[in-house]
Write a protein that holds these residues in place. Structure first.
Motif, PDB file in Angstrom:
ATOM      1  N   ASP A 299       0.737  -1.302   0.007  1.00 18.83           N
ATOM      2  CA  ASP A 299       0.000   0.003  -0.191  1.00 18.83           C
ATOM      3  C   ASP A 299       0.902   1.213  -0.096  1.00 18.83           C
ATOM      4  O   ASP A 299       0.499   2.370  -0.687  1.00 18.83           O
ATOM      5  CB  ASP A 299      -0.937  -0.144   1.272  1.00 18.83           C
TER       6      ASP A 299
ATOM      7  N   ASP B  86      -7.110   1.421   7.785  1.00 22.39           N
ATOM      8  CA  ASP B  86      -8.025   2.095   8.209  1.00 22.39           C
ATOM      9  C   ASP B  86      -8.279   1.597   9.788  1.00 22.39           C
ATOM     10  O   ASP B  86      -9.161   2.086  10.375  1.00 22.39           O
ATOM     11  CB  ASP B  86      -9.341   1.522   7.522  1.00 22.39           C
TER      12      ASP B  86
ATOM     13  N   ASN C 286      -6.490   8.507   7.641  1.00 14.73           N
ATOM     14  CA  ASN C 286      -6.042   8.327   6.277  1.00 14.73           C
ATOM     15  C   ASN C 286      -7.066   8.908   5.143  1.00 14.73           C
ATOM     16  O   ASN C 286      -6.738   8.547   3.794  1.00 14.73           O
ATOM     17  CB  ASN C 286      -5.570   6.895   5.897  1.00 14.73           C
ATOM     18  N   ASP C 287      -8.012   9.803   5.519  1.00 14.02           N
ATOM     19  CA  ASP C 287      -8.773  10.044   4.391  1.00 14.02           C
ATOM     20  C   ASP C 287      -8.153  10.939   3.177  1.00 14.02           C
ATOM     21  O   ASP C 287      -8.777  10.558   2.133  1.00 14.02           O
ATOM     22  CB  ASP C 287      -9.931  11.124   5.033  1.00 14.02           C
TER      23      ASP C 287
ATOM     24  N   LYS D 287      -7.305   8.790   0.217  1.00 13.11           N
ATOM     25  CA  LYS D 287      -8.449   8.305  -0.528  1.00 13.11           C
ATOM     26  C   LYS D 287      -9.084   9.399  -1.408  1.00 13.11           C
ATOM     27  O   LYS D 287      -9.342   9.032  -2.341  1.00 13.11           O
ATOM     28  CB  LYS D 287      -9.521   7.609   0.422  1.00 13.11           C
ATOM     29  N   GLU D 288      -9.238  10.603  -0.619  1.00  7.66           N
ATOM     30  CA  GLU D 288      -9.940  11.629  -1.375  1.00  7.66           C
ATOM     31  C   GLU D 288      -9.305  12.157  -2.316  1.00  7.66           C
ATOM     32  O   GLU D 288      -9.645  12.620  -3.586  1.00  7.66           O
ATOM     33  CB  GLU D 288     -10.585  12.571  -0.265  1.00  7.66           C
TER      34      GLU D 288
ATOM     35  N   ILE E 123      -6.978   6.405  -3.525  1.00  7.53           N
ATOM     36  CA  ILE E 123      -6.499   5.249  -2.971  1.00  7.53           C
ATOM     37  C   ILE E 123      -7.682   4.204  -2.611  1.00  7.53           C
ATOM     38  O   ILE E 123      -8.363   4.702  -1.693  1.00  7.53           O
ATOM     39  CB  ILE E 123      -5.491   5.336  -2.026  1.00  7.53           C
ATOM     40  N   ASP E 124      -7.505   2.944  -2.794  1.00  2.39           N
ATOM     41  CA  ASP E 124      -8.473   1.911  -2.545  1.00  2.39           C
ATOM     42  C   ASP E 124      -7.338   0.863  -1.755  1.00  2.39           C
ATOM     43  O   ASP E 124      -6.752   0.355  -2.688  1.00  2.39           O
ATOM     44  CB  ASP E 124      -9.199   1.305  -3.639  1.00  2.39           C
ATOM     45  N   LEU E 125      -7.202   0.916  -0.407  1.00  2.00           N
ATOM     46  CA  LEU E 125      -6.394   0.134   0.191  1.00  2.00           C
ATOM     47  C   LEU E 125      -6.437  -1.422  -0.247  1.00  2.00           C
ATOM     48  O   LEU E 125      -7.480  -1.786  -0.172  1.00  2.00           O
ATOM     49  CB  LEU E 125      -6.284   0.249   1.754  1.00  2.00           C
TER      50      LEU E 125
ATOM     51  N   PRO F  20      -6.738  -2.934   3.765  1.00  2.00           N
ATOM     52  CA  PRO F  20      -7.175  -1.925   4.964  1.00  2.00           C
ATOM     53  C   PRO F  20      -7.087  -2.278   6.319  1.00  2.00           C
ATOM     54  O   PRO F  20      -7.359  -1.143   6.988  1.00  2.00           O
ATOM     55  CB  PRO F  20      -8.735  -1.833   4.219  1.00  2.00           C
TER      56      PRO F  20
END
Length: 281
Positions: A184, A207, A254-255, A258-259, A263-265, A268
């Motif tokens: 990741d 997450d 960790n927003d 992603k935003e 990123i799509d872990l 997670p």
């Protein structure tokens, strides 16, 4: 035009990145302090250089990655090459500095994000904070800072320690740690390189911040091993470095990865990560 990455301190995380970039046609140079590290660098798709030692040529380099450990004076790359890097600031499309979530210090289990003012307490956090400031102060340099949580992945995790025996579950009520799988880290760095935003800071973590004994317990369960004995933190004979980790307690958001980076872990949480490691992934 061929993209060229020069990576200072081309270790575990940087090698995961070069394994992603090399098949895509990137030219990659990675430094190590001694000959023992050259084989792993070459296997990752990068050309190894001994540094300090070899003469370094930054001509044609489009991307810089810095993983070298700082000291009380700050970053060793800047100490040696700061003037040259500053003169070449317009040459680089992206510069990444790998820092640590230790810069946030202790928040007694509370949440922190990239806008939380750093208040490092441990030496490693203070030195990383100084290095962040040094890199960020270079005019025109497209610096991106990545604050990494505890790193795990193939060859680095609780499994080998469990097999050797002697591993304990240190219990400190309320204590949690954040962590991140090395794959990741690699995908987050690549996403940033594809979408530079100079001056950005990114928390690099999964997450689910959890107590460290939960991770050890689940690893033992997956391996069919007995649960390691529990030891109260106050009774544990820990090194000063290990004890310093327990003196800081926070949950890291960790927003932003992603935003902003989409990123799509892959991993997670620690359970998915450990299950993948058991399958050799």
């Amino acid at each position: 035009m061929t993209k060229t990455l020069f990576s200072f301190g081309h270790g575990y995380s940087a090698q995961a990145l070069s394994r992603k970039l090399a098949p895509k046609g990137w030219k990659i140079f990675g430094t190590t302090r001694d000959l023992e590290g050259t084989g792993a660098i070459r296997a990752s798709g990068a050309e190894p250089l001994i540094w300090p030692g070899d003469a370094l040529n930054l001509d044609g380099v489009t991307h810089l990655l810095i993983s070298t450990a700082p000291d009380e004076a700050g970053d060793p790359v800047l100490a040696a090459l700061g003037d040259e890097i500053a003169k070449r600031s317009s040459q680089f499309d992206w510069v990444g500095y790998l820092s640590t979530t230790a810069v946030y210090g202790d928040h007694q289990g509370g949440w922190v994000d990239e806008d939380t003012p750093p208040t490092p307490t441990a030496k490693r956090g203070r030195w990383r904070m100084l290095a962040e400031e040094q890199w960020s102060a270079i005019p025109g340099l497209p610096v991106h800072i990545f604050r990494l949580a505890g790193i795990y992945g193939p060859g680095r995790g609780p499994f080998s320690k469990l097999k050797r025996g002697g591993l304990r579950r240190i219990i400190k009520p309320g204590q949690v740690f954040s962590r991140i799988h090395v794959e990741d880290i690699a995908q987050i760095l690549e996403a940033s390189m594809m979408k530079p935003n100079p001056g950005s800071i990114y928390n690099v973590c999964d997450d689910e911040p959890v107590p460290p004994q939960d991770v050890i317990g689940y690893a033992a369960e997956l391996q069919g091993l007995p649960l390691p004995p529990a030891v109260r933190f106050d009774d544990a004979d820990l090194t000063p470095m290990a004890r310093s980790f327990y003196n800081e307690n926070k949950r890291v958001r960790n927003d932003r990865i992603k935003e902003e980076l989409g990123i799509d872990l892959i991993y997670p949480n620690y359970r998915i990560g450990l299950e993948a490691l058991m399958k050799g992934k």
